[in-house]
Motif scaffolding. Sequence first.
Motif, PDB file in Angstrom:
ATOM      1  N   GLU A  75       0.847  -1.182   0.000  1.00 20.88           N
ATOM      2  CA  GLU A  75       0.000   0.000   0.000  1.00 20.88           C
ATOM      3  C   GLU A  75       0.887   1.238   0.000  1.00 20.88           C
ATOM      4  OE1 GLU A  75      -2.755   0.026   3.203  1.00 20.88           O
ATOM      5  OE2 GLU A  75      -3.738  -1.826   2.602  1.00 20.88           O
ATOM      6  N   GLY A  76       0.895   1.938  -1.116  1.00 25.20           N
ATOM      7  CA  GLY A  76       1.692   3.149  -1.210  1.00 25.20           C
ATOM      8  C   GLY A  76       0.801   4.378  -1.257  1.00 25.20           C
ATOM      9  N   LEU A  77       1.425   5.500  -1.428  1.00 21.99           N
ATOM     10  CA  LEU A  77       0.666   6.738  -1.520  1.00 21.99           C
ATOM     11  C   LEU A  77       0.038   6.877  -2.904  1.00 21.99           C
ATOM     12  CD1 LEU A  77       3.160   9.233   0.171  1.00 21.99           C
ATOM     13  CD2 LEU A  77       1.064   8.300   1.157  1.00 21.99           C
ATOM     14  N   PRO A  78      -1.204   7.348  -2.977  1.00 26.33           N
ATOM     15  CA  PRO A  78      -1.806   7.591  -4.290  1.00 26.33           C
ATOM     16  C   PRO A  78      -1.097   8.744  -4.992  1.00 26.33           C
ATOM     17  CG  PRO A  78      -3.220   8.451  -2.559  1.00 26.33           C
ATOM     18  CD  PRO A  78      -2.125   7.692  -1.874  1.00 26.33           C
ATOM     19  N   THR A  79      -1.060   8.693  -6.298  1.00 24.93           N
ATOM     20  CA  THR A  79      -0.432   9.737  -7.100  1.00 24.93           C
ATOM     21  C   THR A  79      -1.489  10.728  -7.562  1.00 24.93           C
ATOM     22  OG1 THR A  79       1.238   8.162  -7.885  1.00 24.93           O
ATOM     23  CG2 THR A  79       0.993  10.209  -9.124  1.00 24.93           C
ATOM     24  N   ILE A  80      -1.266  12.005  -7.313  1.00 18.06           N
ATOM     25  CA  ILE A  80      -2.214  13.040  -7.737  1.00 18.06           C
ATOM     26  C   ILE A  80      -1.968  13.349  -9.204  1.00 18.06           C
ATOM     27  CG2 ILE A  80      -3.027  15.395  -7.354  1.00 18.06           C
ATOM     28  CD1 ILE A  80      -2.025  15.170  -4.480  1.00 18.06           C
ATOM     29  N   LEU A  81      -2.995  13.153 -10.034  1.00 15.79           N
ATOM     30  CA  LEU A  81      -2.877  13.384 -11.467  1.00 15.79           C
ATOM     31  C   LEU A  81      -3.494  14.714 -11.899  1.00 15.79           C
ATOM     32  CD1 LEU A  81      -3.711   9.802 -12.790  1.00 15.79           C
ATOM     33  CD2 LEU A  81      -1.505  10.758 -12.109  1.00 15.79           C
ATOM     34  N   VAL A  82      -4.578  15.101 -11.219  1.00 16.02           N
ATOM     35  CA  VAL A  82      -5.246  16.373 -11.527  1.00 16.02           C
ATOM     36  C   VAL A  82      -5.580  17.059 -10.210  1.00 16.02           C
ATOM     37  CG1 VAL A  82      -7.217  17.520 -12.614  1.00 16.02           C
ATOM     38  CG2 VAL A  82      -6.273  15.453 -13.645  1.00 16.02           C
ATOM     39  N   TYR A 115     -16.067   8.770 -18.251  1.00 15.46           N
ATOM     40  CA  TYR A 115     -17.034   9.268 -17.265  1.00 15.46           C
ATOM     41  C   TYR A 115     -17.706  10.560 -17.744  1.00 15.46           C
ATOM     42  CZ  TYR A 115     -14.671   6.060 -14.056  1.00 15.46           C
ATOM     43  OH  TYR A 115     -14.134   4.942 -13.451  1.00 15.46           O
ATOM     44  N   GLY A 116     -17.433  10.920 -18.990  1.00 18.95           N
ATOM     45  CA  GLY A 116     -18.012  12.135 -19.541  1.00 18.95           C
ATOM     46  C   GLY A 116     -17.401  13.395 -18.973  1.00 18.95           C
ATOM     47  N   LEU A 117     -16.127  13.321 -18.626  1.00 14.95           N
ATOM     48  CA  LEU A 117     -15.467  14.460 -17.991  1.00 14.95           C
ATOM     49  C   LEU A 117     -14.199  14.859 -18.749  1.00 14.95           C
ATOM     50  CD1 LEU A 117     -15.653  13.251 -14.271  1.00 14.95           C
ATOM     51  CD2 LEU A 117     -17.047  15.060 -15.299  1.00 14.95           C
ATOM     52  N   LYS A 118     -13.798  16.117 -18.531  1.00 15.61           N
ATOM     53  CA  LYS A 118     -12.528  16.634 -19.012  1.00 15.61           C
ATOM     54  C   LYS A 118     -11.691  17.044 -17.802  1.00 15.61           C
ATOM     55  CE  LYS A 118     -14.438  18.414 -23.348  1.00 15.61           C
ATOM     56  NZ  LYS A 118     -14.638  19.624 -24.184  1.00 15.61           N
ATOM     57  N   LEU A 169     -10.209  16.921  -8.289  1.00 10.53           N
ATOM     58  CA  LEU A 169      -9.081  16.076  -7.889  1.00 10.53           C
ATOM     59  C   LEU A 169      -9.188  14.712  -8.538  1.00 10.53           C
ATOM     60  CD1 LEU A 169      -6.590  15.666  -5.956  1.00 10.53           C
ATOM     61  CD2 LEU A 169      -8.215  14.727  -4.307  1.00 10.53           C
ATOM     62  N   VAL A 170      -8.056  14.235  -9.055  1.00  3.84           N
ATOM     63  CA  VAL A 170      -7.964  12.872  -9.590  1.00  3.84           C
ATOM     64  C   VAL A 170      -6.693  12.248  -9.028  1.00  3.84           C
ATOM     65  CG1 VAL A 170      -7.741  11.421 -11.636  1.00  3.84           C
ATOM     66  CG2 VAL A 170      -9.164  13.466 -11.721  1.00  3.84           C
ATOM     67  N   THR A 171      -6.830  11.078  -8.416  1.00  4.57           N
ATOM     68  CA  THR A 171      -5.658  10.368  -7.905  1.00  4.57           C
ATOM     69  C   THR A 171      -5.649   8.937  -8.429  1.00  4.57           C
ATOM     70  OG1 THR A 171      -6.793   9.618  -5.894  1.00  4.57           O
ATOM     71  CG2 THR A 171      -5.643  11.745  -5.792  1.00  4.57           C
ATOM     72  N   LEU A 172      -4.452   8.389  -8.544  1.00  2.00           N
ATOM     73  CA  LEU A 172      -4.272   7.008  -8.992  1.00  2.00           C
ATOM     74  C   LEU A 172      -3.674   6.206  -7.862  1.00  2.00           C
ATOM     75  CD1 LEU A 172      -4.333   4.951 -11.378  1.00  2.00           C
ATOM     76  CD2 LEU A 172      -1.969   5.654 -11.852  1.00  2.00           C
ATOM     77  N   GLY A 173      -4.417   5.205  -7.367  1.00  2.28           N
ATOM     78  CA  GLY A 173      -3.922   4.368  -6.282  1.00  2.28           C
ATOM     79  C   GLY A 173      -2.911   3.357  -6.767  1.00  2.28           C
ATOM     80  N   THR A 174      -2.163   2.770  -5.846  1.00  2.00           N
ATOM     81  CA  THR A 174      -1.163   1.767  -6.218  1.00  2.00           C
ATOM     82  C   THR A 174      -1.808   0.489  -6.739  1.00  2.00           C
ATOM     83  OG1 THR A 174      -1.106   1.073  -3.880  1.00  2.00           O
ATOM     84  CG2 THR A 174       0.580   2.623  -4.608  1.00  2.00           C
ATOM     85  N   ASP A 175      -3.120   0.356  -6.490  1.00  4.87           N
ATOM     86  CA  ASP A 175      -3.838  -0.803  -7.023  1.00  4.87           C
ATOM     87  C   ASP A 175      -4.395  -0.530  -8.414  1.00  4.87           C
ATOM     88  OD1 ASP A 175      -5.741   1.057  -6.351  1.00  4.87           O
ATOM     89  OD2 ASP A 175      -6.918  -0.253  -5.047  1.00  4.87           O
ATOM     90  N   GLY A 176      -4.098   0.651  -8.969  1.00  7.35           N
ATOM     91  CA  GLY A 176      -4.545   0.983 -10.323  1.00  7.35           C
ATOM     92  C   GLY A 176      -5.907   1.642 -10.406  1.00  7.35           C
ATOM     93  N   ARG A 177      -6.560   1.823  -9.265  1.00  6.70           N
ATOM     94  CA  ARG A 177      -7.884   2.438  -9.282  1.00  6.70           C
ATOM     95  C   ARG A 177      -7.784   3.950  -9.327  1.00  6.70           C
ATOM     96  NH1 ARG A 177     -11.432  -0.301  -4.638  1.00  6.70           N
ATOM     97  NH2 ARG A 177      -9.527   0.167  -3.437  1.00  6.70           N
ATOM     98  N   LEU A 178      -8.686   4.542 -10.093  1.00  2.00           N
ATOM     99  CA  LEU A 178      -8.722   5.990 -10.260  1.00  2.00           C
ATOM    100  C   LEU A 178      -9.800   6.586  -9.359  1.00  2.00           C
ATOM    101  CD1 LEU A 178      -6.950   7.659 -12.256  1.00  2.00           C
ATOM    102  CD2 LEU A 178      -8.962   7.842 -13.721  1.00  2.00           C
TER     103      LEU A 178
END
Length: 221
Positions: free
Chosen positions: A164-171, A198-201, A207-216
């Motif tokens: 379990e690592g820190l999520p990466t902030i993408l947006v 998801y119909g988004l830009k 906020l958008v983050t990417l977890g170490t498990d690949g979930r957004l």
Amino acid sequence: MLVSVYRTVLIYFVVLLVVRLMGKREIGQLSPFDFVVAIIVAELAAIPMESTAFPLWKGIIPLVTLGVLEVVLSYLALHSPFLRRLLDGEPQVVIRNGRIVKEELRRARYNLNDLLAQLREKGIFNVEDVEFGVLETSGRLSVLPKSQKRPVTPEDLGLSTGYEGLPTILVMDGQVLRENLRVVGLDETWLKERLAAYGLKPEQVFLVTLGTDGRLFINEG
């Protein structure tokens, strides 16, 4: 009036610089030396801001001197255990094997009410449940509960767990953090495609983050 504003702004940035030199520590974690420096800085900063007749340079030089002194002593303390003890003091064991060490309380001038209050803040209401209690140089209490009183962990049960690592902030605030995308081996095209599902830009999300498990994780604006 403009002179007062100018002096205040200048002193503000000088004080900010001195405080930054003191490092990333909370007020409760300051050593006695750092605390004294903070008090003196506050007093010195107030003088040129309150009195426009007071030469500005006479207020700035002591502030800069204190900042340099802080940096020099902090650097020397990195390589000198004696200087660290002199400036910061030493941690004291105030609870040992479920028993309060009265002598250490006296040495620290730390009363029983303060000790019990800090234990309660950590969810401990019985001194007997504590293996060791260490009074840190900042005045905070570090507690090691007895093994029978600690929460059960997966290791205690012989269970293996995933990383379990820190999520990466993408947006953040609608802005794509391209450097973070590069670190995880992704690009902006991939991100836009995922958000489009998801119909988004990117500019529409907070906020958008990417977890170490690949979930957004997506938090819309």
